[in-house]
Design an enzyme around this catalytic site. Structure first.
Site, PDB file in Angstrom:
ATOM      1  N   GLY A   1      32.747  -3.918  -6.007  1.00  0.00           N
ATOM      2  CA  GLY A   1      32.157  -2.986  -6.974  1.00  0.00           C
ATOM      3  C   GLY A   1      30.904  -3.500  -7.647  1.00  0.00           C
TER       4      GLY A   1
ATOM      5  CE  LYS B   1      38.770   4.899 -16.875  1.00  0.00           C
ATOM      6  NZ  LYS B   1      38.873   6.223 -16.285  1.00  0.00           N
TER       7      LYS B   1
HETATM    8  P1  AMP Z   1      34.579  -1.865 -12.457  1.00  0.00           P
HETATM    9  O1  AMP Z   1      33.883  -0.918 -11.522  1.00  0.00           O
HETATM   10  O2  AMP Z   1      36.004  -1.552 -12.713  1.00  0.00           O
HETATM   11  O3  AMP Z   1      34.338  -3.313 -12.092  1.00  0.00           O
HETATM   12  O4  AMP Z   1      33.911  -1.634 -13.883  1.00  0.00           O
HETATM   13  C1  AMP Z   1      32.570  -1.927 -14.141  1.00  0.00           C
HETATM   14  C2  AMP Z   1      32.138  -1.122 -15.326  1.00  0.00           C
HETATM   15  O5  AMP Z   1      32.910  -1.481 -16.458  1.00  0.00           O
HETATM   16  C3  AMP Z   1      30.695  -1.378 -15.710  1.00  0.00           C
HETATM   17  O6  AMP Z   1      29.983  -0.173 -15.581  1.00  0.00           O
HETATM   18  C4  AMP Z   1      30.763  -1.820 -17.160  1.00  0.00           C
HETATM   19  O7  AMP Z   1      29.751  -1.258 -17.966  1.00  0.00           O
HETATM   20  C5  AMP Z   1      32.106  -1.292 -17.598  1.00  0.00           C
HETATM   21  N1  AMP Z   1      32.623  -2.026 -18.756  1.00  0.00           N
HETATM   22  C6  AMP Z   1      32.898  -3.323 -18.819  1.00  0.00           C
HETATM   23  N2  AMP Z   1      33.335  -3.657 -20.056  1.00  0.00           N
HETATM   24  C7  AMP Z   1      33.326  -2.533 -20.796  1.00  0.00           C
HETATM   25  C8  AMP Z   1      33.670  -2.225 -22.137  1.00  0.00           C
HETATM   26  N3  AMP Z   1      34.113  -3.175 -22.968  1.00  0.00           N
HETATM   27  N4  AMP Z   1      33.566  -0.953 -22.539  1.00  0.00           N
HETATM   28  C9  AMP Z   1      33.128  -0.013 -21.687  1.00  0.00           C
HETATM   29  N5  AMP Z   1      32.789  -0.222 -20.409  1.00  0.00           N
HETATM   30  C10 AMP Z   1      32.878  -1.475 -19.969  1.00  0.00           C
END
Ligand code: AMP
Length: 400
Positions: free
Chosen positions: A354, A197
Protein backbone atom coordinates in the site's frame (compact mmCIF):
# COMPACT_ATOMS: atom_id res chain seq x y z
CA UNK A 1 11.32 -22.87 1.53
CA UNK A 2 12.88 -24.50 -1.52
CA UNK A 3 11.61 -23.48 -4.91
CA UNK A 4 12.72 -24.07 -8.46
CA UNK A 5 14.76 -21.27 -10.00
CA UNK A 6 15.88 -20.35 -13.49
CA UNK A 7 19.14 -22.23 -12.87
CA UNK A 8 17.14 -25.46 -12.69
CA UNK A 9 15.46 -24.89 -16.05
CA UNK A 10 16.63 -26.33 -19.37
CA UNK A 11 15.87 -23.45 -21.73
CA UNK A 12 18.30 -23.62 -24.65
CA UNK A 13 16.38 -23.36 -27.91
CA UNK A 14 13.11 -23.79 -26.01
CA UNK A 15 10.03 -21.60 -25.89
CA UNK A 16 9.84 -20.09 -22.42
CA UNK A 17 6.59 -18.45 -21.32
CA UNK A 18 7.38 -15.81 -18.71
CA UNK A 19 4.54 -14.34 -16.61
CA UNK A 20 5.55 -10.77 -15.82
CA UNK A 21 3.62 -7.88 -14.30
CA UNK A 22 3.51 -5.16 -16.96
CA UNK A 23 0.51 -3.49 -15.36
CA UNK A 24 2.32 -0.17 -15.70
CA UNK A 25 0.87 3.31 -15.30
CA UNK A 26 -0.14 4.42 -18.80
CA UNK A 27 -1.53 7.70 -20.09
CA UNK A 28 -2.73 8.20 -23.67
CA UNK A 29 -0.93 5.04 -24.75
CA UNK A 30 2.36 6.17 -23.21
CA UNK A 31 4.11 4.28 -20.41
CA UNK A 32 4.50 6.68 -17.46
CA UNK A 33 6.78 4.61 -15.27
CA UNK A 34 8.96 1.73 -16.43
CA UNK A 35 9.87 0.29 -13.00
CA UNK A 36 7.94 -2.92 -13.66
CA UNK A 37 9.52 -3.35 -17.08
CA UNK A 38 12.99 -2.92 -15.57
CA UNK A 39 12.17 -5.51 -12.92
CA UNK A 40 11.72 -8.11 -15.66
CA UNK A 41 15.00 -7.34 -17.48
CA UNK A 42 17.32 -9.70 -15.55
CA UNK A 43 15.15 -12.73 -16.33
CA UNK A 44 14.64 -11.78 -19.98
CA UNK A 45 18.38 -11.14 -20.48
CA UNK A 46 19.29 -14.39 -18.73
CA UNK A 47 16.94 -16.36 -21.00
CA UNK A 48 18.09 -14.55 -24.15
CA UNK A 49 21.70 -15.25 -23.32
CA UNK A 50 20.93 -18.93 -22.84
CA UNK A 51 19.31 -19.15 -26.27
CA UNK A 52 15.68 -19.33 -25.20
CA UNK A 53 12.74 -17.91 -27.12
CA UNK A 54 11.21 -15.54 -24.59
CA UNK A 55 7.42 -15.19 -24.69
CA UNK A 56 5.98 -12.68 -22.22
CA UNK A 57 2.52 -12.92 -20.65
CA UNK A 58 0.96 -10.17 -18.56
CA UNK A 59 -2.34 -8.66 -17.51
CA UNK A 60 -3.03 -4.97 -17.82
CA UNK A 61 -5.86 -3.17 -16.02
CA UNK A 62 -9.24 -4.78 -15.49
CA UNK A 63 -10.88 -5.31 -18.89
CA UNK A 64 -13.00 -8.13 -17.38
CA UNK A 65 -12.78 -10.44 -20.36
CA UNK A 66 -13.36 -7.79 -23.01
CA UNK A 67 -10.99 -6.56 -25.69
CA UNK A 68 -10.61 -2.91 -24.74
CA UNK A 69 -8.16 -1.00 -26.97
CA UNK A 70 -7.12 1.29 -24.11
CA UNK A 71 -6.01 -1.77 -22.16
CA UNK A 72 -3.84 -3.20 -24.91
CA UNK A 73 -0.25 -4.05 -24.03
CA UNK A 74 0.89 -3.03 -27.55
CA UNK A 75 2.45 0.29 -26.41
CA UNK A 76 4.64 -1.59 -23.94
CA UNK A 77 6.55 -3.62 -26.56
CA UNK A 78 8.65 -0.75 -28.03
CA UNK A 79 9.42 0.65 -24.56
CA UNK A 80 10.65 -2.75 -23.43
CA UNK A 81 12.57 -3.08 -26.70
CA UNK A 82 14.46 0.13 -25.94
CA UNK A 83 15.38 -1.07 -22.45
CA UNK A 84 16.60 -4.40 -23.86
CA UNK A 85 18.15 -2.91 -26.97
CA UNK A 86 16.33 -5.65 -28.92
CA UNK A 87 13.25 -5.63 -31.10
CA UNK A 88 10.35 -6.94 -29.03
CA UNK A 89 7.62 -8.53 -31.13
CA UNK A 90 3.94 -8.24 -30.27
CA UNK A 91 1.03 -10.61 -30.94
CA UNK A 92 -2.42 -9.22 -30.43
CA UNK A 93 -3.72 -12.27 -28.60
CA UNK A 94 -2.23 -14.44 -25.86
CA UNK A 95 -3.63 -17.67 -27.38
CA UNK A 96 -4.74 -19.04 -30.72
CA UNK A 97 -3.49 -18.70 -34.30
CA UNK A 98 -2.20 -15.11 -34.04
CA UNK A 99 -0.05 -15.94 -31.05
CA UNK A 100 1.02 -19.27 -32.55
CA UNK A 101 2.14 -17.68 -35.85
CA UNK A 102 4.24 -15.12 -33.98
CA UNK A 103 5.81 -17.85 -31.85
CA UNK A 104 6.55 -20.02 -34.91
CA UNK A 105 8.64 -17.21 -36.38
CA UNK A 106 10.83 -16.83 -33.30
CA UNK A 107 14.55 -17.56 -33.26
CA UNK A 108 16.57 -18.29 -30.09
CA UNK A 109 17.11 -15.00 -28.22
CA UNK A 110 13.96 -13.37 -29.62
CA UNK A 111 11.46 -11.69 -27.31
CA UNK A 112 7.72 -11.62 -27.94
CA UNK A 113 5.05 -9.89 -25.88
CA UNK A 114 1.55 -11.34 -26.00
CA UNK A 115 -1.64 -9.28 -25.62
CA UNK A 116 -3.34 -8.72 -22.24
CA UNK A 117 -4.28 -12.05 -20.65
CA UNK A 118 -7.37 -10.46 -19.11
CA UNK A 119 -8.92 -9.92 -22.54
CA UNK A 120 -10.10 -13.49 -21.91
CA UNK A 121 -12.69 -14.13 -19.20
CA UNK A 122 -10.97 -17.39 -18.33
CA UNK A 123 -7.90 -15.58 -16.98
CA UNK A 124 -9.32 -14.46 -13.65
CA UNK A 125 -11.48 -17.51 -13.11
CA UNK A 126 -8.55 -19.77 -13.87
CA UNK A 127 -10.19 -21.60 -16.76
CA UNK A 128 -8.15 -24.73 -17.57
CA UNK A 129 -8.99 -24.39 -21.29
CA UNK A 130 -7.38 -20.94 -21.41
CA UNK A 131 -4.40 -22.13 -19.35
CA UNK A 132 -3.96 -25.05 -21.74
CA UNK A 133 -4.14 -22.76 -24.79
CA UNK A 134 -1.43 -20.52 -23.32
CA UNK A 135 0.69 -23.50 -22.31
CA UNK A 136 0.46 -24.86 -25.89
CA UNK A 137 2.63 -21.92 -27.00
CA UNK A 138 5.64 -22.91 -24.87
CA UNK A 139 7.80 -25.63 -23.35
CA UNK A 140 8.65 -24.09 -19.97
CA UNK A 141 6.89 -21.60 -17.65
CA UNK A 142 8.61 -18.96 -15.54
CA UNK A 143 6.74 -16.87 -12.95
CA UNK A 144 8.57 -13.59 -12.47
CA UNK A 145 5.94 -11.44 -10.76
CA UNK A 146 5.57 -11.78 -7.00
CA UNK A 147 2.95 -9.01 -7.22
CA UNK A 148 0.49 -11.41 -8.90
CA UNK A 149 1.38 -14.53 -6.93
CA UNK A 150 -1.58 -14.14 -4.54
CA UNK A 151 -3.92 -14.71 -7.47
CA UNK A 152 -4.70 -18.18 -8.83
CA UNK A 153 -5.31 -17.14 -12.43
CA UNK A 154 -4.88 -19.06 -15.69
CA UNK A 155 -1.57 -17.33 -16.49
CA UNK A 156 -0.14 -17.53 -12.95
CA UNK A 157 -1.02 -20.99 -11.64
CA UNK A 158 -3.44 -22.66 -14.10
CA UNK A 159 -0.73 -22.91 -16.74
CA UNK A 160 1.50 -24.93 -14.40
CA UNK A 161 -0.89 -27.87 -14.78
CA UNK A 162 0.60 -28.24 -18.24
CA UNK A 163 4.18 -26.92 -18.04
CA UNK A 164 7.10 -27.20 -15.62
CA UNK A 165 7.33 -23.98 -13.56
CA UNK A 166 10.32 -22.00 -12.28
CA UNK A 167 10.82 -18.74 -10.39
CA UNK A 168 12.29 -15.89 -12.43
CA UNK A 169 15.12 -13.79 -11.01
CA UNK A 170 12.89 -10.96 -9.73
CA UNK A 171 10.59 -13.49 -8.09
CA UNK A 172 13.56 -15.32 -6.56
CA UNK A 173 15.06 -12.07 -5.24
CA UNK A 174 11.75 -11.11 -3.64
CA UNK A 175 11.14 -14.56 -2.10
CA UNK A 176 14.64 -14.73 -0.65
CA UNK A 177 14.25 -11.35 1.04
CA UNK A 178 10.81 -12.11 2.37
CA UNK A 179 12.04 -15.41 3.73
CA UNK A 180 14.90 -13.63 5.47
CA UNK A 181 12.36 -11.36 7.18
CA UNK A 182 9.70 -13.81 8.35
CA UNK A 183 10.67 -17.32 7.23
CA UNK A 184 13.90 -17.81 9.16
CA UNK A 185 14.72 -14.31 10.42
CA UNK A 186 17.53 -13.14 12.64
CA UNK A 187 15.84 -12.43 15.97
CA UNK A 188 14.60 -10.36 17.63
CA UNK A 189 12.11 -9.37 14.92
CA UNK A 190 10.26 -6.07 15.19
CA UNK A 191 7.13 -5.49 13.09
CA UNK A 192 6.00 -1.92 12.53
CA UNK A 193 2.37 -1.78 11.42
CA UNK A 194 0.64 1.51 10.75
CA UNK A 195 -2.01 2.83 8.43
CA UNK A 196 -5.60 3.86 8.65
CA UNK A 197 -7.67 0.99 9.94
CA UNK A 198 -7.50 -2.11 12.10
CA UNK A 199 -10.29 -3.66 10.01
CA UNK A 200 -8.02 -4.01 6.95
CA UNK A 201 -5.20 -5.53 8.97
CA UNK A 202 -6.75 -7.91 11.51
CA UNK A 203 -5.32 -11.03 9.87
CA UNK A 204 -1.96 -9.35 9.58
CA UNK A 205 -1.82 -8.36 13.25
CA UNK A 206 -2.98 -11.79 14.40
CA UNK A 207 -0.31 -13.53 12.35
CA UNK A 208 2.45 -11.15 13.39
CA UNK A 209 1.92 -11.35 17.14
CA UNK A 210 2.44 -15.10 16.88
CA UNK A 211 5.65 -14.73 14.89
CA UNK A 212 7.51 -11.59 15.88
CA UNK A 213 9.15 -10.53 19.14
CA UNK A 214 7.99 -6.90 19.12
CA UNK A 215 5.04 -5.23 17.41
CA UNK A 216 4.72 -1.46 17.09
CA UNK A 217 1.20 -0.33 16.19
CA UNK A 218 0.96 3.18 14.77
CA UNK A 219 -1.21 5.37 12.54
CA UNK A 220 -4.97 5.65 12.74
CA UNK A 221 -5.23 1.99 13.72
CA UNK A 222 -3.37 2.67 16.97
CA UNK A 223 -6.31 4.87 18.01
CA UNK A 224 -8.55 1.79 18.13
CA UNK A 225 -6.02 0.09 20.41
CA UNK A 226 -5.77 3.17 22.65
CA UNK A 227 -9.57 3.41 22.83
CA UNK A 228 -9.74 -0.31 23.67
CA UNK A 229 -7.48 0.39 26.63
CA UNK A 230 -9.78 3.10 27.95
CA UNK A 231 -8.06 6.19 26.55
CA UNK A 232 -10.02 9.08 25.07
CA UNK A 233 -9.43 9.52 21.36
CA UNK A 234 -11.67 12.57 20.77
CA UNK A 235 -12.57 13.04 17.10
CA UNK A 236 -9.80 10.72 15.85
CA UNK A 237 -10.21 8.05 13.22
CA UNK A 238 -11.13 5.08 15.41
CA UNK A 239 -13.05 1.86 14.82
CA UNK A 240 -14.72 1.66 18.20
CA UNK A 241 -16.62 -1.52 17.31
CA UNK A 242 -13.25 -3.26 16.92
CA UNK A 243 -12.15 -2.57 20.49
CA UNK A 244 -12.77 -6.24 21.47
CA UNK A 245 -10.66 -7.35 18.48
CA UNK A 246 -7.85 -5.03 19.54
CA UNK A 247 -8.02 -6.44 23.08
CA UNK A 248 -7.93 -10.00 21.71
CA UNK A 249 -4.82 -9.17 19.70
CA UNK A 250 -3.19 -7.74 22.85
CA UNK A 251 -3.98 -10.97 24.74
CA UNK A 252 -2.67 -13.11 21.88
CA UNK A 253 0.53 -11.04 21.89
CA UNK A 254 0.98 -11.53 25.61
CA UNK A 255 0.43 -15.28 25.30
CA UNK A 256 2.98 -15.49 22.48
CA UNK A 257 5.52 -13.34 24.34
CA UNK A 258 5.31 -10.53 21.81
CA UNK A 259 5.92 -7.09 23.24
CA UNK A 260 3.41 -4.53 21.89
CA UNK A 261 4.41 -0.91 21.54
CA UNK A 262 1.52 1.56 21.39
CA UNK A 263 1.83 5.35 21.21
CA UNK A 264 2.89 6.88 24.53
CA UNK A 265 2.28 10.43 23.30
CA UNK A 266 0.44 11.79 20.29
CA UNK A 267 0.23 14.83 18.02
CA UNK A 268 -3.30 16.23 17.86
CA UNK A 269 -5.01 18.80 15.62
CA UNK A 270 -8.59 19.86 15.07
CA UNK A 271 -8.37 20.01 11.29
CA UNK A 272 -7.30 17.21 8.96
CA UNK A 273 -5.09 19.37 6.79
CA UNK A 274 -1.44 20.21 6.22
CA UNK A 275 0.06 22.61 8.75
CA UNK A 276 -3.10 22.61 10.90
CA UNK A 277 -2.52 24.03 14.39
CA UNK A 278 -1.30 21.10 16.46
CA UNK A 279 0.26 20.06 19.74
CA UNK A 280 1.95 17.07 21.28
CA UNK A 281 0.06 15.69 24.27
CA UNK A 282 0.08 12.73 26.62
CA UNK A 283 -2.58 10.05 26.27
CA UNK A 284 -4.60 11.58 29.12
CA UNK A 285 -4.89 14.99 27.41
CA UNK A 286 -6.68 14.29 24.13
CA UNK A 287 -9.64 16.70 23.93
CA UNK A 288 -13.10 15.91 22.54
CA UNK A 289 -12.44 17.91 19.34
CA UNK A 290 -8.91 16.59 18.89
CA UNK A 291 -7.82 14.24 16.14
CA UNK A 292 -4.71 12.16 16.74
CA UNK A 293 -2.77 12.55 13.48
CA UNK A 294 0.70 11.35 14.42
CA UNK A 295 2.76 9.65 17.11
CA UNK A 296 4.74 11.95 19.42
CA UNK A 297 8.51 12.12 20.08
CA UNK A 298 8.39 9.85 23.16
CA UNK A 299 6.78 7.16 21.03
CA UNK A 300 9.42 7.61 18.35
CA UNK A 301 12.18 7.27 20.97
CA UNK A 302 10.62 4.03 22.22
CA UNK A 303 10.40 2.74 18.66
CA UNK A 304 14.03 3.66 17.98
CA UNK A 305 15.05 1.81 21.15
CA UNK A 306 13.13 -1.24 19.91
CA UNK A 307 14.98 -0.96 16.59
CA UNK A 308 18.26 -0.88 18.51
CA UNK A 309 17.35 -4.22 20.08
CA UNK A 310 16.02 -5.77 16.85
CA UNK A 311 17.98 -7.66 14.20
CA UNK A 312 15.11 -7.67 11.69
CA UNK A 313 12.46 -5.03 11.04
CA UNK A 314 9.41 -5.62 8.90
CA UNK A 315 7.33 -2.57 8.11
CA UNK A 316 3.87 -1.94 6.69
CA UNK A 317 1.94 1.32 6.94
CA UNK A 318 2.72 4.88 8.06
CA UNK A 319 2.76 5.97 11.72
CA UNK A 320 0.59 9.03 11.03
CA UNK A 321 -1.21 11.02 8.35
CA UNK A 322 2.09 11.20 6.47
CA UNK A 323 0.70 13.00 3.41
CA UNK A 324 0.11 16.10 5.56
CA UNK A 325 3.13 17.92 7.00
CA UNK A 326 3.99 17.96 9.88
CA UNK A 327 2.06 14.77 10.62
CA UNK A 328 4.73 12.83 8.75
CA UNK A 329 7.29 13.54 11.48
CA UNK A 330 7.11 10.20 13.34
CA UNK A 331 7.10 8.15 10.12
CA UNK A 332 10.06 10.13 8.76
CA UNK A 333 12.15 9.94 11.94
CA UNK A 334 11.54 6.22 12.49
CA UNK A 335 12.09 5.35 8.83
CA UNK A 336 15.35 7.30 8.64
CA UNK A 337 16.61 5.63 11.81
CA UNK A 338 15.69 2.20 10.45
CA UNK A 339 17.55 3.00 7.21
CA UNK A 340 20.58 4.19 9.20
CA UNK A 341 20.76 0.99 11.28
CA UNK A 342 20.38 -1.03 8.09
CA UNK A 343 23.24 0.81 6.41
CA UNK A 344 25.38 0.19 9.49
CA UNK A 345 24.71 -3.52 9.06
CA UNK A 346 22.84 -3.78 12.36
CA UNK A 347 19.47 -4.61 10.87
CA UNK A 348 17.74 -6.37 8.01
CA UNK A 349 14.76 -4.22 7.05
CA UNK A 350 11.95 -5.24 4.76
CA UNK A 351 8.96 -3.06 3.90
CA UNK A 352 6.05 -3.12 1.51
CA UNK A 353 2.34 -2.87 0.82
CA UNK A 354 0.00 0.00 0.00
CA UNK A 355 1.15 3.45 1.05
CA UNK A 356 4.32 2.22 2.70
CA UNK A 357 6.51 2.73 -0.34
CA UNK A 358 5.44 6.34 -0.81
CA UNK A 359 5.73 7.03 2.94
CA UNK A 360 9.30 5.69 3.06
CA UNK A 361 10.23 7.42 -0.19
CA UNK A 362 8.84 10.71 1.12
CA UNK A 363 10.95 10.25 4.25
CA UNK A 364 14.04 9.81 2.04
CA UNK A 365 14.58 6.43 3.69
CA UNK A 366 13.58 3.97 0.95
CA UNK A 367 17.12 3.50 -0.39
CA UNK A 368 18.38 2.55 3.04
CA UNK A 369 16.07 -0.43 3.55
CA UNK A 370 17.39 -3.92 2.77
CA UNK A 371 14.39 -4.62 0.58
CA UNK A 372 11.18 -2.87 -0.36
CA UNK A 373 8.52 -4.96 -2.02
CA UNK A 374 6.54 -3.22 -4.74
CA UNK A 375 3.83 -5.86 -4.48
CA UNK A 376 0.78 -4.46 -2.66
CA UNK A 377 -1.81 -7.19 -2.12
CA UNK A 378 0.67 -10.07 -2.39
CA UNK A 379 2.99 -8.51 0.20
CA UNK A 380 0.13 -8.09 2.66
CA UNK A 381 -1.11 -11.64 2.16
CA UNK A 382 2.41 -12.90 2.66
CA UNK A 383 2.67 -10.85 5.89
CA UNK A 384 -0.66 -12.34 6.93
CA UNK A 385 0.96 -15.76 6.71
CA UNK A 386 -1.24 -16.94 3.86
CA UNK A 387 -0.01 -19.46 1.31
CA UNK A 388 0.33 -17.64 -2.00
CA UNK A 389 -0.80 -19.85 -4.91
CA UNK A 390 1.92 -18.52 -7.21
CA UNK A 391 4.59 -19.42 -4.66
CA UNK A 392 3.07 -22.82 -3.87
CA UNK A 393 3.24 -23.96 -7.51
CA UNK A 394 6.95 -23.25 -7.57
CA UNK A 395 7.37 -25.65 -4.67
CA UNK A 396 5.02 -28.41 -5.69
CA UNK A 397 4.63 -28.52 -9.44
CA UNK A 398 4.41 -32.17 -10.32
CA UNK A 399 5.13 -31.81 -14.03
CA UNK A 400 8.71 -31.02 -13.25
P1 AMP B 1 -3.04 2.03 4.88
O1 AMP B 1 -3.43 2.09 3.43
O2 AMP B 1 -3.93 1.21 5.73
O3 AMP B 1 -1.57 1.71 5.07
O4 AMP B 1 -3.27 3.50 5.45
C1 AMP B 1 -2.53 4.60 5.01
C2 AMP B 1 -3.31 5.83 5.31
O5 AMP B 1 -3.52 5.95 6.71
C3 AMP B 1 -2.59 7.10 4.89
O6 AMP B 1 -3.37 7.75 3.92
C4 AMP B 1 -2.51 7.92 6.16
O7 AMP B 1 -2.78 9.29 5.96
C5 AMP B 1 -3.60 7.32 7.01
N1 AMP B 1 -3.37 7.57 8.44
C6 AMP B 1 -2.33 7.19 9.16
N2 AMP B 1 -2.44 7.62 10.44
C7 AMP B 1 -3.59 8.31 10.52
C8 AMP B 1 -4.27 9.00 11.56
N3 AMP B 1 -3.76 9.05 12.79
N4 AMP B 1 -5.45 9.56 11.28
C9 AMP B 1 -5.96 9.49 10.04
N5 AMP B 1 -5.38 8.86 9.01
C10 AMP B 1 -4.20 8.28 9.24
Amino acid sequence: MAFRTLDDADVKGRKVLVRVDFNVPMNDGKVQDDTRLRAALPTILNLQKRGAKVILLSHFGRPKGERLPEMSLAPVAPVLGKLLDTKVGFADDCIGPKAQQAVDKMMPGDVLLLENTRFHKGETNNDPALARAMADLGDVFVLDAFSVSHRAHASTTGITQFLPAFAGLAMQYELEHLQAALGHPRRPVLAVVGGAKVSSKIDLLQNLVAKVDMLCVGGGMANTFLFAQGHKVGASLCEKALAPTARKIMVAAKTAGCEVLLPADVVVAQKFEANAAHQTVGLDAVGDQDMILDAGPKTVSALKAAMDRACTVIWNGPLGAFELTPFDAATNAAALYCAQLTREGRLISVAGGGDTISALAKAGAADGFSFISTAGGAFLEWMEGKALPGVEILKTNVNQ
